[in-house]
Design a protein around this motif. Structure first.
Motif, PDB file in Angstrom:
ATOM      1  N   VAL A 302     -11.626 -12.626  44.021  1.00 31.89           N
ATOM      2  CA  VAL A 302     -10.389 -12.094  43.446  1.00 31.89           C
ATOM      3  C   VAL A 302      -9.455 -13.226  42.990  1.00 31.89           C
ATOM      4  CG1 VAL A 302      -8.327 -10.704  43.935  1.00 31.89           C
ATOM      5  CG2 VAL A 302     -10.554  -9.948  44.733  1.00 31.89           C
ATOM      6  N   SER A 303      -9.533 -14.358  43.665  1.00 34.56           N
ATOM      7  CA  SER A 303      -8.639 -15.470  43.328  1.00 34.56           C
ATOM      8  C   SER A 303      -8.829 -15.987  41.902  1.00 34.56           C
ATOM      9  CB  SER A 303      -8.862 -16.617  44.315  1.00 34.56           C
ATOM     10  OG  SER A 303     -10.222 -17.022  44.282  1.00 34.56           O
ATOM     11  N   VAL A 304     -10.000 -15.765  41.305  1.00 32.18           N
ATOM     12  CA  VAL A 304     -10.228 -16.281  39.937  1.00 32.18           C
ATOM     13  C   VAL A 304     -10.274 -15.186  38.870  1.00 32.18           C
ATOM     14  CG1 VAL A 304     -11.510 -18.265  40.849  1.00 32.18           C
ATOM     15  CG2 VAL A 304     -12.780 -16.267  40.015  1.00 32.18           C
ATOM     16  N   ARG A 305     -10.285 -13.947  39.326  1.00 28.70           N
ATOM     17  CA  ARG A 305     -10.497 -12.835  38.395  1.00 28.70           C
ATOM     18  C   ARG A 305      -9.599 -12.877  37.164  1.00 28.70           C
ATOM     19  NH1 ARG A 305     -12.491  -7.879  40.816  1.00 28.70           N
ATOM     20  NH2 ARG A 305     -14.059  -8.564  42.309  1.00 28.70           N
ATOM     21  N   LYS A 306      -8.324 -13.109  37.404  1.00 30.09           N
ATOM     22  CA  LYS A 306      -7.367 -13.068  36.289  1.00 30.09           C
ATOM     23  C   LYS A 306      -7.575 -14.222  35.324  1.00 30.09           C
ATOM     24  CE  LYS A 306      -3.343 -10.286  37.427  1.00 30.09           C
ATOM     25  NZ  LYS A 306      -4.055  -9.404  38.343  1.00 30.09           N
ATOM     26  N   LYS A 307      -8.196 -15.270  35.814  1.00 26.08           N
ATOM     27  CA  LYS A 307      -8.362 -16.453  34.972  1.00 26.08           C
ATOM     28  C   LYS A 307      -9.501 -16.297  33.974  1.00 26.08           C
ATOM     29  CE  LYS A 307      -6.637 -19.282  38.749  1.00 26.08           C
ATOM     30  NZ  LYS A 307      -7.077 -20.153  39.843  1.00 26.08           N
ATOM     31  N   TYR A 308     -10.421 -15.410  34.277  1.00 23.10           N
ATOM     32  CA  TYR A 308     -11.522 -15.184  33.331  1.00 23.10           C
ATOM     33  C   TYR A 308     -11.064 -14.087  32.365  1.00 23.10           C
ATOM     34  CZ  TYR A 308     -16.289 -15.249  31.591  1.00 23.10           C
ATOM     35  OH  TYR A 308     -17.402 -15.415  30.788  1.00 23.10           O
ATOM     36  N   GLU A 309     -10.051 -14.454  31.588  1.00 24.97           N
ATOM     37  CA  GLU A 309      -9.419 -13.442  30.743  1.00 24.97           C
ATOM     38  C   GLU A 309      -9.834 -13.656  29.290  1.00 24.97           C
ATOM     39  OE1 GLU A 309      -4.972 -11.488  30.592  1.00 24.97           O
ATOM     40  OE2 GLU A 309      -5.194 -13.630  30.252  1.00 24.97           O
ATOM     41  N   LEU A 310     -10.859 -12.948  28.883  1.00 28.02           N
ATOM     42  CA  LEU A 310     -11.369 -13.094  27.515  1.00 28.02           C
ATOM     43  C   LEU A 310     -10.435 -12.407  26.527  1.00 28.02           C
ATOM     44  CD1 LEU A 310     -15.101 -12.193  28.279  1.00 28.02           C
ATOM     45  CD2 LEU A 310     -14.039 -14.449  28.292  1.00 28.02           C
ATOM     46  N   TYR A 311      -9.751 -11.364  27.015  1.00 26.73           N
ATOM     47  CA  TYR A 311      -8.839 -10.573  26.178  1.00 26.73           C
ATOM     48  C   TYR A 311      -7.716 -10.074  27.070  1.00 26.73           C
ATOM     49  CZ  TYR A 311     -12.148  -7.342  28.308  1.00 26.73           C
ATOM     50  OH  TYR A 311     -12.951  -6.703  29.222  1.00 26.73           O
ATOM     51  N   ASP A 312      -6.635  -9.595  26.428  1.00 32.24           N
ATOM     52  CA  ASP A 312      -5.460  -9.172  27.191  1.00 32.24           C
ATOM     53  C   ASP A 312      -5.740  -7.936  28.059  1.00 32.24           C
ATOM     54  OD1 ASP A 312      -3.836 -11.179  26.192  1.00 32.24           O
ATOM     55  OD2 ASP A 312      -3.041  -9.957  24.555  1.00 32.24           O
ATOM     56  N   ASN A 313      -5.062  -7.878  29.184  1.00 34.45           N
ATOM     57  CA  ASN A 313      -5.054  -6.687  30.050  1.00 34.45           C
ATOM     58  C   ASN A 313      -6.413  -6.272  30.614  1.00 34.45           C
ATOM     59  OD1 ASN A 313      -2.253  -6.366  29.476  1.00 34.45           O
ATOM     60  ND2 ASN A 313      -2.829  -5.389  27.535  1.00 34.45           N
ATOM     61  N   LYS A 314      -7.303  -7.220  30.753  1.00 39.09           N
ATOM     62  CA  LYS A 314      -8.624  -6.913  31.306  1.00 39.09           C
ATOM     63  C   LYS A 314      -8.479  -6.215  32.663  1.00 39.09           C
ATOM     64  CE  LYS A 314     -12.837  -9.402  32.588  1.00 39.09           C
ATOM     65  NZ  LYS A 314     -12.979 -10.622  33.382  1.00 39.09           N
ATOM     66  N   ILE A 315      -9.232  -5.144  32.838  1.00 39.74           N
ATOM     67  CA  ILE A 315      -9.130  -4.385  34.093  1.00 39.74           C
ATOM     68  C   ILE A 315      -9.991  -5.005  35.200  1.00 39.74           C
ATOM     69  CG2 ILE A 315      -8.537  -2.147  33.073  1.00 39.74           C
ATOM     70  CD1 ILE A 315     -11.582  -1.431  33.358  1.00 39.74           C
ATOM     71  N   CYS A 316      -9.844  -4.439  36.392  1.00 40.42           N
ATOM     72  CA  CYS A 316     -10.648  -4.829  37.561  1.00 40.42           C
ATOM     73  C   CYS A 316     -10.407  -6.277  37.975  1.00 40.42           C
ATOM     74  CB  CYS A 316     -12.146  -4.643  37.316  1.00 40.42           C
ATOM     75  SG  CYS A 316     -12.591  -3.038  36.678  1.00 40.42           S
ATOM     76  N   THR A 317      -9.186  -6.756  37.813  1.00 35.02           N
ATOM     77  CA  THR A 317      -8.941  -8.141  38.195  1.00 35.02           C
ATOM     78  C   THR A 317      -8.303  -8.236  39.580  1.00 35.02           C
ATOM     79  OG1 THR A 317      -6.817  -8.124  37.065  1.00 35.02           O
ATOM     80  CG2 THR A 317      -8.692  -8.964  35.818  1.00 35.02           C
ATOM     81  N   GLY A 318      -7.985  -7.093  40.183  1.00 37.61           N
ATOM     82  CA  GLY A 318      -7.298  -7.157  41.468  1.00 37.61           C
ATOM     83  C   GLY A 318      -8.125  -6.711  42.665  1.00 37.61           C
ATOM     84  N   GLU A 319      -9.259  -6.072  42.406  1.00 38.31           N
ATOM     85  CA  GLU A 319      -9.995  -5.456  43.515  1.00 38.31           C
ATOM     86  C   GLU A 319     -11.092  -6.363  44.054  1.00 38.31           C
ATOM     87  OE1 GLU A 319      -9.847  -3.802  40.472  1.00 38.31           O
ATOM     88  OE2 GLU A 319      -8.149  -2.522  40.985  1.00 38.31           O
ATOM     89  N   GLU A 320     -11.394  -6.158  45.313  1.00 36.63           N
ATOM     90  CA  GLU A 320     -12.532  -6.820  45.926  1.00 36.63           C
ATOM     91  C   GLU A 320     -13.817  -6.176  45.396  1.00 36.63           C
ATOM     92  OE1 GLU A 320     -12.486  -9.375  47.857  1.00 36.63           O
ATOM     93  OE2 GLU A 320     -10.355  -9.477  48.358  1.00 36.63           O
ATOM     94  N   ALA A 321     -14.925  -6.904  45.539  1.00 33.10           N
ATOM     95  CA  ALA A 321     -16.209  -6.418  45.026  1.00 33.10           C
ATOM     96  C   ALA A 321     -16.540  -5.007  45.515  1.00 33.10           C
ATOM     97  CB  ALA A 321     -17.315  -7.390  45.437  1.00 33.10           C
ATOM     98  N   ALA A 322     -16.324  -4.782  46.802  1.00 32.44           N
ATOM     99  CA  ALA A 322     -16.684  -3.491  47.379  1.00 32.44           C
ATOM    100  C   ALA A 322     -15.867  -2.360  46.752  1.00 32.44           C
ATOM    101  CB  ALA A 322     -16.480  -3.505  48.887  1.00 32.44           C
TER     102      ALA A 322
END
Ligand code: SAH
Length: 351
Positions: A302-322
């Motif tokens: 989760v710590s890197v999710r927001k950084k892999y932002e190919l486009y604006d407002n990408k979803i699923c950047t806050g949740e754990e895998a499970a």
């Protein structure tokens, strides 16, 4: 529907369409055509895969990239992008966690980073295969030399995703800086296939300058290449790219294309993408209902999710895998499908 019913018939019968016919289908499409195609697409997919939706655990291994694609949020020139690179240990623990959750395919995706040498990646692949011999390993690391693709294959990579982005040379040149070449991209796809990978191509829907003419070429390419996987999702602008002011692709057209591609090559593994889910709250469900059969929940920390932002407002950047997996499982169940946990290899010749 008029003339288009003849084209739908042809597609359903497994006959090839010409570029002009694909264009006609795209230009003339309406709700009734879309509905008819989606019905046929779902029918043919069910005959091969039943009601299974395959899952691939996506691990975004880093966002450092040498390329400067005009559409992409992690392009080299984006100084606002906070760069990261997962360590081998982090990647392995994402996969371990994914394995516990039932994933049997992992996709390692990232920017084109010189740090990802053959030596590094081969070591990682071997360790992943050692820990999880029953899993399929997919790479999505951009363009590399044939020798490199071969080395990665020999080390255990089974599949490779490399979207062609557009099958029109001129259009390719308008989406990429001059140092990137259409010919090389296409050569990479041929190399990957010859080496023995299951290969995925694909393109963005509604990318700048794209018209039905370019899309018809994409469909023709898919018809000829018969990729094992085909990743298509709407283009979504990113605020820190030259395409910031462009409009996003459409959910409707993406779903239409998913149906056409299913019919063009029935066994294709076709993801309902995160980009589709970003543009519409039930985008991925709509994708499945149009003929897709793969979802790719995010296993990245989760710590890197927001950084892999190919486009604006990408979803699923806050949740754990499970949580991601649970959410997708519920979404699929809500439309009468179930997530499957096997490797989800392509089933050719089972029509
Ligand atoms: N570096 C790898 C992985 C690229 S990211 C490679 O070159 O293959 C995966 C895909 O995201 C790209 O192939 C592209 O089609 C898509 N993508 C990039 N920017 C996008 C945007 N702004 N909107 C929608 N999709 C995008």
């Amino acid at each position: 529907m008029g003339d288009l019913s003849a084209l739908i018939e042809k597609l359903t019968a497994g006959e090839r369409l010409t570029e002009a016919e694909f264009r006609e289908l795209l230009v003339g499409r309406d709700d009734a055509t879309a509905k008819a195609l989606a019905e046929k697409a779902v029918e043919v997919r069910k005959s091969i895969y039943g009601d299974a939706v395959f899952t691939r655990g996506l691990i975004e291994i880093g966002n450092i990239c040498r390329n400067d694609c005009y559409y992409c949020g992690i392009r080299r020139s984006n100084a606002n992008c906070e760069r990261y690179r997962l360590t081998d240990e982090e990647i392995l623990s994402c996969a371990d966690e994914g394995y516990e959750l039932g994933f049997r395919t992992f996709v390692l995706q990232g920017g084109e980073d010189g740090y990802d040498t053959d030596e590094r990646m081969c070591g990682l692949l071997r360790e992943l295969k050692r820990r999880h011999p029953d899993c399929a390993l997919t790479l999505s690391l951009g363009e590399r030399s044939r020798e490199s693709y071969q080395a990665l294959f020999d080390a255990g990579a089974d599949r490779y995703l490399l979207r062609h982005e557009t099958a029109d040379r001129t259009h390719y040149g308008r989406l990429h800086p001059p140092e990137l070449s259409f010919d090389n991209r296409m050569q990479c796809l041929r190399d990957l296939r010859e080496i023995g990978y299951q290969v995925g191509c694909g393109f963005m829907v509604g990318s700048p300058f794209q018209t039905e003419a370019e899309l018809a070429k994409d469909l023709l390419f898919v018809q000829e290449f018969r990729p094992d996987m085909c990743g298509i999702g709407p283009f979504i602008p990113h605020r820190d790219t030259p395409f910031r002011g462009e409009s996003a692709g459409s959910v409707e057209l993406t779903c239409f294309l998913l149906s056409v591609i299913r019919l063009v090559y029935p066994p294709v593994l076709l993801p309902a993408t995160t980009a589709l889910g970003t543009l519409h709250p039930r985008g991925r469900e709509l994708g499945i209902l149009a003929g897709a059969n793969v979802v790719m929940p995010n296993l990245s920390p989760v710590s890197v999710r927001k950084k892999y932002e190919l486009y604006d407002n990408k979803i699923c950047t806050g949740e754990e895998a499970a949580e991601c997996r649970g959410c997708l499982a519920r979404r699929m169940e809500s439309i009468g499908y179930r997530l499957t946990v096997d490797r989800g290899d392509i089933r050719k010749g089972e029509r």
